[in-house]
Enzyme design. Structure first.
Site, PDB file in Angstrom:
ATOM      1  N   ASP A  98       0.740  -1.303  -0.054  1.00 30.12           N
ATOM      2  CA  ASP A  98      -0.089  -0.150  -0.051  1.00 30.12           C
ATOM      3  C   ASP A  98       0.907   1.272   0.005  1.00 30.12           C
ATOM      4  O   ASP A  98       1.573   1.501   0.816  1.00 30.12           O
ATOM      5  CB  ASP A  98      -1.003   0.006   1.217  1.00 30.12           C
ATOM      6  CG  ASP A  98      -2.133   0.670   1.051  1.00 30.12           C
ATOM      7  OD1 ASP A  98      -2.331   1.568   0.287  1.00 30.12           O
ATOM      8  OD2 ASP A  98      -3.168  -0.025   1.420  1.00 30.12           O
ATOM      9  N   ASP A 199      -2.968   4.750  -2.147  1.00 31.94           N
ATOM     10  CA  ASP A 199      -3.748   5.270  -1.489  1.00 31.94           C
ATOM     11  C   ASP A 199      -4.052   6.925  -2.160  1.00 31.94           C
ATOM     12  O   ASP A 199      -3.274   7.509  -2.366  1.00 31.94           O
ATOM     13  CB  ASP A 199      -3.318   5.438  -0.079  1.00 31.94           C
ATOM     14  CG  ASP A 199      -4.398   5.824   0.867  1.00 31.94           C
ATOM     15  OD1 ASP A 199      -5.513   5.263   1.141  1.00 31.94           O
ATOM     16  OD2 ASP A 199      -4.046   6.989   1.415  1.00 31.94           O
ATOM     17  N   GLU A 241      -6.288   4.165  -6.206  1.00 31.31           N
ATOM     18  CA  GLU A 241      -7.499   4.586  -5.472  1.00 31.31           C
ATOM     19  C   GLU A 241      -7.905   6.037  -5.887  1.00 31.31           C
ATOM     20  O   GLU A 241      -7.405   7.033  -5.638  1.00 31.31           O
ATOM     21  CB  GLU A 241      -7.521   4.598  -3.858  1.00 31.31           C
ATOM     22  CG  GLU A 241      -8.758   4.792  -3.100  1.00 31.31           C
ATOM     23  CD  GLU A 241      -8.539   5.082  -1.662  1.00 31.31           C
ATOM     24  OE1 GLU A 241      -9.562   4.835  -1.062  1.00 31.31           O
ATOM     25  OE2 GLU A 241      -7.353   5.469  -1.193  1.00 31.31           O
ATOM     26  N   HIS A 315     -11.034  -2.256   3.218  1.00 25.84           N
ATOM     27  CA  HIS A 315     -10.964  -1.645   4.636  1.00 25.84           C
ATOM     28  C   HIS A 315     -11.732  -0.508   5.058  1.00 25.84           C
ATOM     29  O   HIS A 315     -11.915  -0.121   6.193  1.00 25.84           O
ATOM     30  CB  HIS A 315      -9.623  -1.489   4.859  1.00 25.84           C
ATOM     31  CG  HIS A 315      -8.927  -0.406   4.109  1.00 25.84           C
ATOM     32  ND1 HIS A 315      -8.604  -0.456   2.858  1.00 25.84           N
ATOM     33  CD2 HIS A 315      -8.442   0.876   4.522  1.00 25.84           C
ATOM     34  CE1 HIS A 315      -8.124   0.708   2.377  1.00 25.84           C
ATOM     35  NE2 HIS A 315      -8.010   1.445   3.343  1.00 25.84           N
ATOM     36  N   ASP A 316     -12.312   0.222   3.916  1.00 24.67           N
ATOM     37  CA  ASP A 316     -13.052   1.405   4.370  1.00 24.67           C
ATOM     38  C   ASP A 316     -14.571   1.265   3.866  1.00 24.67           C
ATOM     39  O   ASP A 316     -15.434   2.198   4.102  1.00 24.67           O
ATOM     40  CB  ASP A 316     -12.682   2.658   3.200  1.00 24.67           C
ATOM     41  CG  ASP A 316     -11.333   3.120   3.441  1.00 24.67           C
ATOM     42  OD1 ASP A 316     -10.832   2.973   4.687  1.00 24.67           O
ATOM     43  OD2 ASP A 316     -10.514   3.591   2.681  1.00 24.67           O
TER      44      ASP A 316
END
Length: 545
Positions: A98, A199, A241, A315-316
């Site tokens: 990440d 990210d 993302e 995860h969000d």
């Protein structure tokens, strides 16, 4: 389209803090991940996307990085990281790191120097502005609530933080800062990782003075430079993302020239159960027809000129079986398999979030004190202060909180779901005694084995990877059906999205000589697709020749 190794790969996201705790301190760690690699090999995945494991004070669960070259103490050491890479490689599993480079932690040495000395070269690694009329420089807001500007007491200037005030934004207009980021990326590439999940990468091209954050004017120039300086010639998987992306912008990111990224995460489908123009906490019923239209648009628009990522969870995001499936009783497994079927049979690279493959559900904690997510806690406080009804606030949290995805992985019916023998950093979902890996592996009809079957289908059939996509009756209120076709071979997917019986009739323009039922979430499904009475959440895959 030139074939790439990630086209037929399946990615599994691990949130290390909640995956497996090897030393019983209540926090998942790298050695815990290593201990579960054989489980992931059994599932059939090819790539692990590892949420951040870098050194961090954990203001935002690792997305606030204080040292890109070191490992978070709770997770282990760099030696453990090297061993994870080696053990994964031994099982033909690649590791995706990440990459969090829109911001750092306020405890990063660069920011400490920037705050300490206004004349430091590191001051320009971040975004500082003078006050405007004694107040914040402009109206930019943090994604976590409130102003995106925080006053630096020493200099009486403000620094930008689009997330927590402990996550100051980096200044991507500074070439020296960029060079340091590229050096860091090459450090990890040289360690043998297979690429990066990036990210909020769409924020690095921001234009602060015009209050443009996502998809700013310099974004693609910066991505191209990053590509040239780091991963561009190394056949790595890169996925960005990108919350505000459109198909046209996605084509720039994932164009076949390969001068930007492999693919992006687009989130257009994710907001379909929110009241338009409001926040994610303001809930609306899902428009199912619109969901089909969004998926079909992305399938059509990127055909031959880009590449899709396919995902329900991360995860969000809340657990998909609780969000758009049915997490109650017998329907939990059926709806989880249905949702997996309609996603994995599309064109693109599928992403599985830990626990999705066993049908883990959202959690309902009675007390706000049991929630840990900074976004959730900030929203709760803001809405209480504004006089919102507490029950309404908690209902939004039950549906949308990021902690729904972050409760510990449920391995067994042992205490704490087998995640830890210590006190878990966040409470385990109380249904772990019924929903866990051990139970899923014993039950040959489990969600796990359905995911495994879908993964195997993708590896064995080029039509699923490279075939065209055509939706059938896109305006049907309950059935999602589409055809994938390549070289005269068709795969027909038919799924009932709801718990009421529905009737499917195969359109007359879809011809076949031979038909085979490949996969179903019921044991006794109809072998012929011409006219089917679909039971609740029934999902079928036929091969037509």
């Amino acid at each position: 389209m030139k074939k790439k190794w990630w086209h037929n790969s399946v990615v599994y996201q691990i949130y290390p803090k909640s995956f497996c705790d090897s030393n019983n301190d209540g926090i998942g760690d790298l050695n815990g991940i290593i201990s579960k690699l054989d489980y992931l090999k059994n599932l059939g995945i090819d790539v692990i996307w590892l949420s951040p494991v870098y050194k961090s004070p954990n203001d935002d669960n690792g997305y606030d990085i204080s040292d890109y070259y070191d490992i978070m103490d709770e997770f282990g050491t760099m030696e453990d990281m090297d061993r994870l890479l080696k053990e994964a490689n031994n099982r033909n599993i690649k590791i995706l790191m990440d990459l969090v480079v829109n911001h750092t932690s306020s405890e990063h040495k660069w920011f400490k120097e920037a705050i300490k000395n206004k004349d430091s070269k590191y001051r320009d690694y971040y975004i500082f502005r003078k006050p405007l009329d004694g107040d914040v420089p402009n109206g930019l807001e943090s994604c976590f609530g409130g102003s995106a500007w925080e006053r630096d007491e020493t200099s009486n200037e403000y620094y930008l933080h689009l997330f927590s005030k402990k996550q100051p934004d980096l200044n991507w207009e500074n070439p020296n800062m960029r060079k340091e980021i590229y050096n860091m990326m090459n450090f990890w590439i040289n360690k043998g990782i297979a690429g990066f999940r990036m990210d909020v990468i769409d924020l690095i091209g921001k234009d602060i003075d015009k209050e443009i954050t996502g998809n700013g004017p310099k974004l693609h120039t910066l991505i191209k430079e990053m590509n040239r300086e780091t991963f561009g010639d190394k056949n790595l998987l890169t996925v960005g993302e990108t919350w505000g992306v459109t198909p046209d912008i996605a084509k720039l990111y994932s164009n076949p020239n390969g001068d930007e990224l492999s693919m992006v995460f687009q989130f257009e489908h994710i907001g379909l159960d929110e009241i338009k123009g409001k926040s994610k906490w303001d809930l609306a019923n899902l428009d199912f027809v619109e969901l089909k239209k969004v998926f079909s648009k992305w399938q059509a628009e990127l055909e031959g000129c880009g590449w899709n990522s396919l995902f329900w969870n991360n995860h969000d995001l809340p657990r998909i079986v609780s969000r758009w499936g049915n997490d109650k009783g017998e329907y939990r497994k059926l709806s989880a398999k249905m949702l997996a079927t309609i996603l994995h049979m599309q064109k693109g690279t599928p992403y599985i979030y830990q626990g999705e493959e066993i049908g883990m559900t959202n959690v309902k904690f009675d007390s706000i004190e049991d929630y840990k997510d900074i976004e959730t806690l900030n929203m709760y406080k803001e809405r209480i202060d504004k006089g919102y009804d507490r029950n309404d606030i908690m209902n939004s949290i039950y549906v949308k909180s990021r902690d729904n995805a972050r409760t510990p992985m449920q391995w067994s019916k042992e205490q704490n779901g087998g995640f830890t023998k210590g006190i878990p950093w966040i409470r385990v979902n109380e249904n772990y005694k019924d929903i866990n890996v051990d139970e899923a592996l014993r039950d040959k009809d489990s969600v796990f084995y359905h995911y495994k079957a879908l993964i195997n289908l993708r590896k064995e059939n080029d039509v699923i990877i490279y075939g065209t996509y055509n939706c059938i009756d896109i305006n049907h209120k309950a059935i999602y059906s589409y055809v994938r076709e390549l070289n005269g071979i068709k795969f027909l997917v038919v799924a009932n999205f709801y718990d009421k019986i529905e009737k499917f009739i195969l359109p007359q323009n879809i011809h076949y000589d031979k038909c085979q039922l490949i996969l179903s979430n019921y044991k006794d499904s109809n072998n012929i697709p011409n006219e089917i009475v679909l039971r609740p959440y029934e999902a079928l895959i036929y091969k037509l020749i």
